[in-house]
Design an enzyme around this catalytic site. Structure first.
Site, PDB file in Angstrom:
ATOM      1  N   ASP A  43     -31.104   7.113  -0.341  1.00 37.92           N
ATOM      2  CA  ASP A  43     -30.307   6.091  -0.410  1.00 37.92           C
ATOM      3  C   ASP A  43     -30.794   4.778  -1.796  1.00 37.92           C
ATOM      4  O   ASP A  43     -32.290   4.986  -1.363  1.00 37.92           O
ATOM      5  CB  ASP A  43     -30.285   5.165   0.555  1.00 37.92           C
ATOM      6  N   SER A  46     -28.270   0.109  -3.210  1.00 38.91           N
ATOM      7  CA  SER A  46     -27.243   0.094  -4.639  1.00 38.91           C
ATOM      8  C   SER A  46     -26.297  -1.265  -3.660  1.00 38.91           C
ATOM      9  O   SER A  46     -25.629  -2.069  -3.773  1.00 38.91           O
ATOM     10  CB  SER A  46     -26.772   0.479  -4.771  1.00 38.91           C
ATOM     11  N   ASN A  47     -26.295  -0.043  -2.769  1.00 40.30           N
ATOM     12  CA  ASN A  47     -24.845  -1.179  -1.938  1.00 40.30           C
ATOM     13  C   ASN A  47     -24.789  -0.760   0.331  1.00 40.30           C
ATOM     14  O   ASN A  47     -24.041  -1.287   0.834  1.00 40.30           O
ATOM     15  CB  ASN A  47     -23.625  -0.578  -1.461  1.00 40.30           C
ATOM     16  N   SER A 136     -10.803  10.420   1.031  1.00 40.86           N
ATOM     17  CA  SER A 136     -10.439   9.054   0.938  1.00 40.86           C
ATOM     18  C   SER A 136      -8.791   9.309   0.826  1.00 40.86           C
ATOM     19  O   SER A 136      -8.517   9.991  -0.127  1.00 40.86           O
ATOM     20  CB  SER A 136     -10.755   8.244   0.429  1.00 40.86           C
ATOM     21  N   TYR A 160     -10.695   4.483  -8.473  1.00 43.81           N
ATOM     22  CA  TYR A 160     -12.416   5.316  -7.669  1.00 43.81           C
ATOM     23  C   TYR A 160     -10.979   6.757  -6.099  1.00 43.81           C
ATOM     24  O   TYR A 160     -11.842   7.078  -6.803  1.00 43.81           O
ATOM     25  CB  TYR A 160     -12.272   3.567  -6.093  1.00 43.81           C
ATOM     26  N   LYS A 164     -12.197  10.315  -6.488  1.00 48.37           N
ATOM     27  CA  LYS A 164     -12.712  10.848  -5.547  1.00 48.37           C
ATOM     28  C   LYS A 164     -11.739  12.540  -5.304  1.00 48.37           C
ATOM     29  O   LYS A 164     -12.043  13.465  -4.900  1.00 48.37           O
ATOM     30  CB  LYS A 164     -12.146   9.956  -4.070  1.00 48.37           C
ATOM     31  N   TYR A 188     -11.046  10.433   4.797  1.00 49.91           N
ATOM     32  CA  TYR A 188     -10.929   8.562   5.588  1.00 49.91           C
ATOM     33  C   TYR A 188      -9.409   8.166   5.213  1.00 49.91           C
ATOM     34  O   TYR A 188      -9.568   7.991   4.488  1.00 49.91           O
ATOM     35  CB  TYR A 188     -12.314   7.829   4.976  1.00 49.91           C
ATOM     36  N   ARG A 242      -1.561   0.370   8.293  1.00 49.17           N
ATOM     37  CA  ARG A 242      -2.813   1.417   7.925  1.00 49.17           C
ATOM     38  C   ARG A 242      -3.527   2.079   9.545  1.00 49.17           C
ATOM     39  O   ARG A 242      -2.801   1.595  10.137  1.00 49.17           O
ATOM     40  CB  ARG A 242      -4.062   1.437   6.997  1.00 49.17           C
ATOM     41  N   ARG A 303      -1.182  -7.512  -2.822  1.00 48.90           N
ATOM     42  CA  ARG A 303      -2.035  -7.097  -3.683  1.00 48.90           C
ATOM     43  C   ARG A 303      -1.597  -6.229  -4.549  1.00 48.90           C
ATOM     44  O   ARG A 303      -0.869  -4.790  -4.167  1.00 48.90           O
ATOM     45  CB  ARG A 303      -3.255  -6.346  -2.987  1.00 48.90           C
ATOM     46  N   GLY A 305      -1.406  -2.590  -5.708  1.00 47.02           N
ATOM     47  CA  GLY A 305      -1.568  -1.590  -5.726  1.00 47.02           C
ATOM     48  C   GLY A 305      -1.826  -1.572  -3.981  1.00 47.02           C
ATOM     49  O   GLY A 305      -1.178   0.933  -3.978  1.00 47.02           O
ATOM     50  N   ASP A 306      -0.943  -1.816  -3.874  1.00 49.02           N
ATOM     51  CA  ASP A 306      -1.011  -2.095  -2.116  1.00 49.02           C
ATOM     52  C   ASP A 306       0.345  -1.360  -1.814  1.00 49.02           C
ATOM     53  O   ASP A 306       1.035  -1.197  -2.282  1.00 49.02           O
ATOM     54  CB  ASP A 306      -0.668  -3.362  -1.496  1.00 49.02           C
TER      55      ASP A 306
HETATM   56  C1  WQD Z   1      -5.441  -2.968   4.754  1.00 50.25           C
HETATM   57  C2  WQD Z   1      -4.082  -3.566   4.918  1.00 50.25           C
HETATM   58  C3  WQD Z   1      -4.037  -4.999   2.667  1.00 50.25           C
HETATM   59  C4  WQD Z   1      -7.009  -7.686   3.021  1.00 50.25           C
HETATM   60  C5  WQD Z   1      -8.911   0.589   1.114  1.00 50.25           C
HETATM   61  C6  WQD Z   1      -9.482   1.812   0.625  1.00 50.25           C
HETATM   62  C7  WQD Z   1      -9.093   3.262   0.571  1.00 50.25           C
HETATM   63  C8  WQD Z   1     -10.549   3.068   1.725  1.00 50.25           C
HETATM   64  C9  WQD Z   1     -10.119   1.670   2.778  1.00 50.25           C
HETATM   65  C10 WQD Z   1     -12.686   3.612   1.175  1.00 50.25           C
HETATM   66  C11 WQD Z   1      -3.559  -3.421   3.886  1.00 50.25           C
HETATM   67  C12 WQD Z   1      -4.308  -5.880   4.101  1.00 50.25           C
HETATM   68  C13 WQD Z   1      -6.468  -6.939   2.898  1.00 50.25           C
HETATM   69  C14 WQD Z   1      -6.723  -9.183   3.037  1.00 50.25           C
HETATM   70  C15 WQD Z   1      -4.567  -8.588   3.793  1.00 50.25           C
HETATM   71  N1  WQD Z   1     -11.530   2.544   1.632  1.00 50.25           N
HETATM   72  N2  WQD Z   1      -4.360  -7.296   4.109  1.00 50.25           N
HETATM   73  N3  WQD Z   1      -5.182  -9.826   3.245  1.00 50.25           N
HETATM   74  O1  WQD Z   1      -6.247  -1.076   0.912  1.00 50.25           O
HETATM   75  O2  WQD Z   1      -5.553   0.142   2.930  1.00 50.25           O
HETATM   76  O3  WQD Z   1      -7.741   0.476   1.780  1.00 50.25           O
HETATM   77  O4  WQD Z   1      -9.639   0.587   2.209  1.00 50.25           O
HETATM   78  O5  WQD Z   1     -12.658   4.108   1.418  1.00 50.25           O
HETATM   79  O6  WQD Z   1      -9.401   3.543   0.025  1.00 50.25           O
HETATM   80  O7  WQD Z   1      -7.592   1.617  -0.867  1.00 50.25           O
HETATM   81  O8  WQD Z   1      -7.789  -0.955   3.217  1.00 50.25           O
HETATM   82  O9  WQD Z   1      -8.466  -3.256   4.576  1.00 50.25           O
HETATM   83  O10 WQD Z   1      -8.315  -3.977   1.728  1.00 50.25           O
HETATM   84  O11 WQD Z   1      -6.123  -2.914   3.547  1.00 50.25           O
HETATM   85  O12 WQD Z   1      -3.071  -8.468   4.158  1.00 50.25           O
HETATM   86  O13 WQD Z   1      -7.526 -10.324   2.569  1.00 50.25           O
HETATM   87  O14 WQD Z   1      -4.412  -5.325   5.130  1.00 50.25           O
HETATM   88  O15 WQD Z   1      -2.895  -5.369   2.230  1.00 50.25           O
HETATM   89  O16 WQD Z   1      -2.170  -3.954   4.076  1.00 50.25           O
HETATM   90  P1  WQD Z   1      -6.307  -0.350   2.323  1.00 50.25           P
HETATM   91  P2  WQD Z   1      -7.929  -2.600   3.751  1.00 50.25           P
END
Ligand code: WQD
Length: 360
Positions: A43, A46-47, A136, A160, A164, A188, A242, A303, A305-306
């Site tokens: 590791d 870095s994060n 992912s 991102y 992948k 995942y 999700r 947001r 891309g959602d």
């Molecule tokens: C979940 C839901 C948002 C924040 C991402 C990556 C994915 C993986 C997991 C790595 C969505 C909503 C979120 C907020 C909200 N990462 N939300 N208000 O985008 O599904 O997946 O993380 O492997 O690759 O794409 O996860 O937790 O950001 O969002 O309403 O402040 O919660 O719109 O519906 P996401 P998330």
């Protein structure tokens, strides 16, 4: 390169665990050790925080060997593989924030693709050709229907997810060129929660990107409210759906994948999810029940891309690996809340059982 030494258990298969001090990495380190493997962490911090190594020692009753460095350092990786006679690699090191990848694409391509290329070169040079790779559900882009099976069309909506996808293609090309490579690609869904001891968990730097740590921070009073990104999606309550999976289940999925490859299972690509979708509003409610705190929220614009809905069909992982997620939503929220309280110093972490003891 700094290495922490520990007496490697004789006979235990040594596994190079890249990103092993991170959120998923630390939980996978515990699961691998408790399954009888000997992880060696690589590791660059870095994060992640080196203090995780001390937490792992508290949990496991022994230090986990750790080499400080990057998978981009091909010689370091090759030397480490040789020195520890690694039987396989579990590759978790990489950047994973979708929004950050849109703002800084070269950082993501350099780290996620460059790191994978260098790792594979080091593995090939040392004849270590068994790899579990952290992919992912983002590779499914915006699925036309749900649940999602592994043969769904693949696409990317951000660097991102693109990184992948390209890593998965690199592995496919490698397997085609040399059938001696054995790979387990794990897609995942949404990792959440923390080890029940409260000793390790998700500790994002700055403002979290993901929903669960934000819920925890609002419940803890560190943020005034949650912004819910849109309530006009084609879902039962209009908010995004999700597949949230406990990080402990995800870690067990890595153990199952490694065990299958080492037992001779041909290469595979599987979803690691629960097969159930939860909306944002359902998550708010579940977190309020688990924490006993209110989680105020306000509606915000969608947001970029959602997608509306994304959850897994998990039958292939069950059939190939004999694995399925077992932890329910209330456990995910309760463990995330306990971790938040220990982060903010409001409760002391409590190692589960005697250090090194097997999980209940
Ligand atoms: C979940 C839901 C948002 C924040 C991402 C990556 C994915 C993986 C997991 C790595 C969505 C909503 C979120 C907020 C909200 N990462 N939300 N208000 O985008 O599904 O997946 O993380 O492997 O690759 O794409 O996860 O937790 O950001 O969002 O309403 O402040 O919660 O719109 O519906 P996401 P998330």
């Amino acid at each position: 390169m700094t290495e922490r030494h520990s007496p490697l258990a004789s006979g235990a298969a040594t596994i190079l665990l890249t990103g092993g001090a991170g959120y998923l990495g630390s939980h996978t380190c515990v699961a691998l050790t408790q399954a009888g493997y000997q992880p060696v962490i690589l590791d660059d911090f870095s994060n992640s925080d080196p203090v995780v190594l001390d937490r792992l020692e508290q949990l496991l009753g022994q230090p986990t060997p750790c080499v400080r460095g990057s998978t981009a350092d091909t010689k370091l990786v090759a030397d480490t593989l040789k020195q520890h006679k690694a039987a396989a690699v579990v590759h978790l090191a990489g950047f994973k924030a979708v929004g950050e990848s849109v703002a800084e694409p070269l950082k993501y391509y350099a780290n996620n693709l460059g790191g994978m290329l260098s790792l594979l070169q080091a593995m090939a040079s040392t004849d270590c050709r068994t790899l579990v790779f952290s992919s992912s559900a983002t590779v499914y882009g915006d699925p036309a229907t749900v649940p999602i099976t592994e043969d769904f069309p693949l696409s990317h909506t951000n660097p991102y997810g693109h990184s992948k996808l390209v890593c998965e293609d690199m592995l496919a090309a490698l397997r085609h060129a040399n059938p001696g490579w054995q790979t387990g690609v794990l897609r995942y869904f949404n990792p959440v929660g923390a080890h029940p001891s409260g000793l390790i968990g998700e500790n994002p730097r700055g403002t979290p990107n993901n929903l669960m740590p934000l819920l925890a921070q609002v419940a803890a009073g560190l943020r005034p409210h949650l912004d819910i990104y849109g309530q006009d999606f084609a879902t039962p309550d209009g908010t995004g759906v999700r597949d949230y999976i406990h990080v402990q289940d995800l870690a067990q999925g890595h153990v199952a994948a490694l065990r299958a490859l080492l037992a001779g299972q041909p290469s595979f690509t599987v979803n690691l999810g629960t097969g159930r979708g939860q909306s944002v509003l359902e998550m708010v409610k579940a977190f309020e029940v688990a924490s006993g705190r209110s989680v105020p929220w306000r509606l915000a614009p969608r947001r970029q891309g959602d997608v509306a809905s994304c959850f897994a069909d998990t039958t292939l992982a069950e059939r190939l690996l004999g694995w399925r997620a077992t932890r329910a939503l209330h456990e995910m929220c309760a463990d995330a809340w306990r971790w938040q309280l220990s982060l903010s110093g409001q409760t002391q972490p409590t190692p589960i059982g005697r250090p090194g003891s097997r999980p209940p």
